[in-house]
Design a protein around this motif. Structure first.
Motif: not given
Length: 395
Positions: A119-123, A125-137, A162-167, A364-369
């Motif tokens: 059982x593995x924790x990882x970031x 892998x599918x892009x995980x991008x964000x868009x900023x809406x300048x009007x609504x902030x 990569x290391x800041x994407x969702x776990x 790969x982040x680590x192994x669930x213990x």
């Protein structure tokens, strides 16, 4: 604390007494540094937010994840706010890191390699991008299986390091070099069937002989139940549990809720109509291995184009019938990293490698213990804590 430890003390000179403020400051700095080192290189706490790993892991489980088993990953984004992942505490949009400094992927030696069924924790892998809406902030998270796609040309698009994407947490079904497939809802690795044992949920259609049924005993067994009509219910549970249901004198029939073989699902990797695959029937697929060489052609590219282009950082173009890698014509490609095939135990309620394909080793982040705490959001008072799950190992 003596920050100038390399200088010799003059015993004839009286020591200056530290102020309370200085003592507290030194203590806080030491604690933050020590905790950060432990968190980055040794062990870290995580929580389970979704049901994709039921019944192995439940929503509300708190885990300790080892960084040393597979070797701690050197931070790829080294400038970051302590004890945060990608956003500052108490905020939803403020970055907790500075991506102007990026280090290449490196990993310390570990005690073991990733094994099948870990059982593995990882970031993610599918892009995980964000868009900023300048009007609504406001920020809008956007996921695209091909990296990123612009929602609106007026919105700046940024991709997290990569290391800041969702776990994510899943079970490693196949390791680098394995051939993985799925038939009738059962995973097949290197030609051998690997059925779930006493764990992940499967959906079943249960039809009773009468409409007057007390569902409480089935719910107490661990089933999640949804009513379909007066006689039929969807039971989500393990094959071991459903065997007990079949033996009930009130049950007319039990049918496993599987997608039929040959039915095309556009959301299933490699997202190509040439492959009539779905969540319960796909493959075979070879998981890329470091040093493995493939031919660049119409058979391989639907599976491996993303790995070559996004994960391994190559400029990949098709010109006529030819493929260009970093501007040069190529007929073959040799992988630089190992990859893994991750799947949730709750097979009918899990977005996993069936949707976004391979997970590269640099994610790969680590192994669930083990589970150190578990909260039941639907419980009350003392029953909110699942006492039987405390300090339970993860298998």
């Amino acid at each position: 604390m003596n920050w100038k430890f390399w200088k010799k003390n003059n015993n004839n000179q009286p020591k200056k007494k530290k102020s309370k403020t200085r003592e507290w400051t030194d203590a806080i700095i030491f604690a933050v540094v020590a905790a950060t080192i432990i968190r980055v290189f040794f062990i870290e706490a995580y929580t389970i937010p979704s049901g994709s790993m039921e019944r192995s892991l439940l929503v509300g489980d708190f885990l300790f994840v080892s960084k040393v088993n597979y070797g701690a990953r050197i931070p790829m984004t080294p400038v970051a706010f302590p004890f945060s992942h990608h956003t500052l505490p108490l905020t939803a949009t403020t970055k907790a890191y500075y991506d102007g400094v990026q280090w290449k992927y490196r990993r310390l030696p570990g005690f073991q390699d990733i094994k099948r069924n870990d059982v593995v924790v990882f970031n993610f892998p599918e892009g995980d991008t964000v868009a900023l809406d300048a009007q609504n902030d406001n920020y809008y998270r956007m996921v695209d299986r091909f990296g990123w796609q612009e929602v609106n040309s007026t919105h700046p698009i940024t991709s997290r390091p990569v290391d800041k994407r969702e776990n994510f947490i899943k079970r490693c079904i196949a390791i680098a070099g394995d051939t993985v497939a799925m038939e009738g809802g059962v995973a097949i690795v290197n030609g051998k069937k690997e059925p779930l044992k006493n764990t992940g949920f499967v959906s079943y259609m249960v039809t009773f002989k009468t409409s007057e049924i007390n569902l409480t005993p089935f719910q107490e067994m661990g089933f999640k139940i949804s009513q379909m009509d007066n006689f039929s219910y969807q039971f989500d549970g393990t094959p071991e549990l459903i065997a007990k249901v079949k033996s009930s004198e009130y049950v007319k029939s039990v049918t496993e809720g599987l997608a039929p073989k040959g039915q095309y699902d556009q959301d299933i990797f490699p997202h190509n109509r040439k492959y009539a695959w779905n969540v319960d029937n796909f493959g075979p697929i070879i998981v890329p291995k470091k040093g493995w060489t493939i031919k660049l052609d119409s058979l391989t590219m639907p599976f491996y184009e993303r790995s070559i282009r996004i994960y391994e950082g190559n400029k990949l173009e098709k010109v006529g019938a030819d493929w260009l890698v970093n501007g040069k014509k190529a007929t073959e490609y040799t992988f630089k990293m190992d990859y893994y095939w991750m799947m949730g135990d709750n097979r009918h309620n899990s977005a996993d490698s069936r949707v976004w394909g391979f997970v590269p080793e640099d994610h790969i982040v680590g192994k669930a213990l083990f589970i150190w705490m578990s909260f039941d959001g639907e419980g009350s008072w003392f029953s909110k804590i699942r006492w039987s799950r405390l300090f339970r190992g993860i298998n």
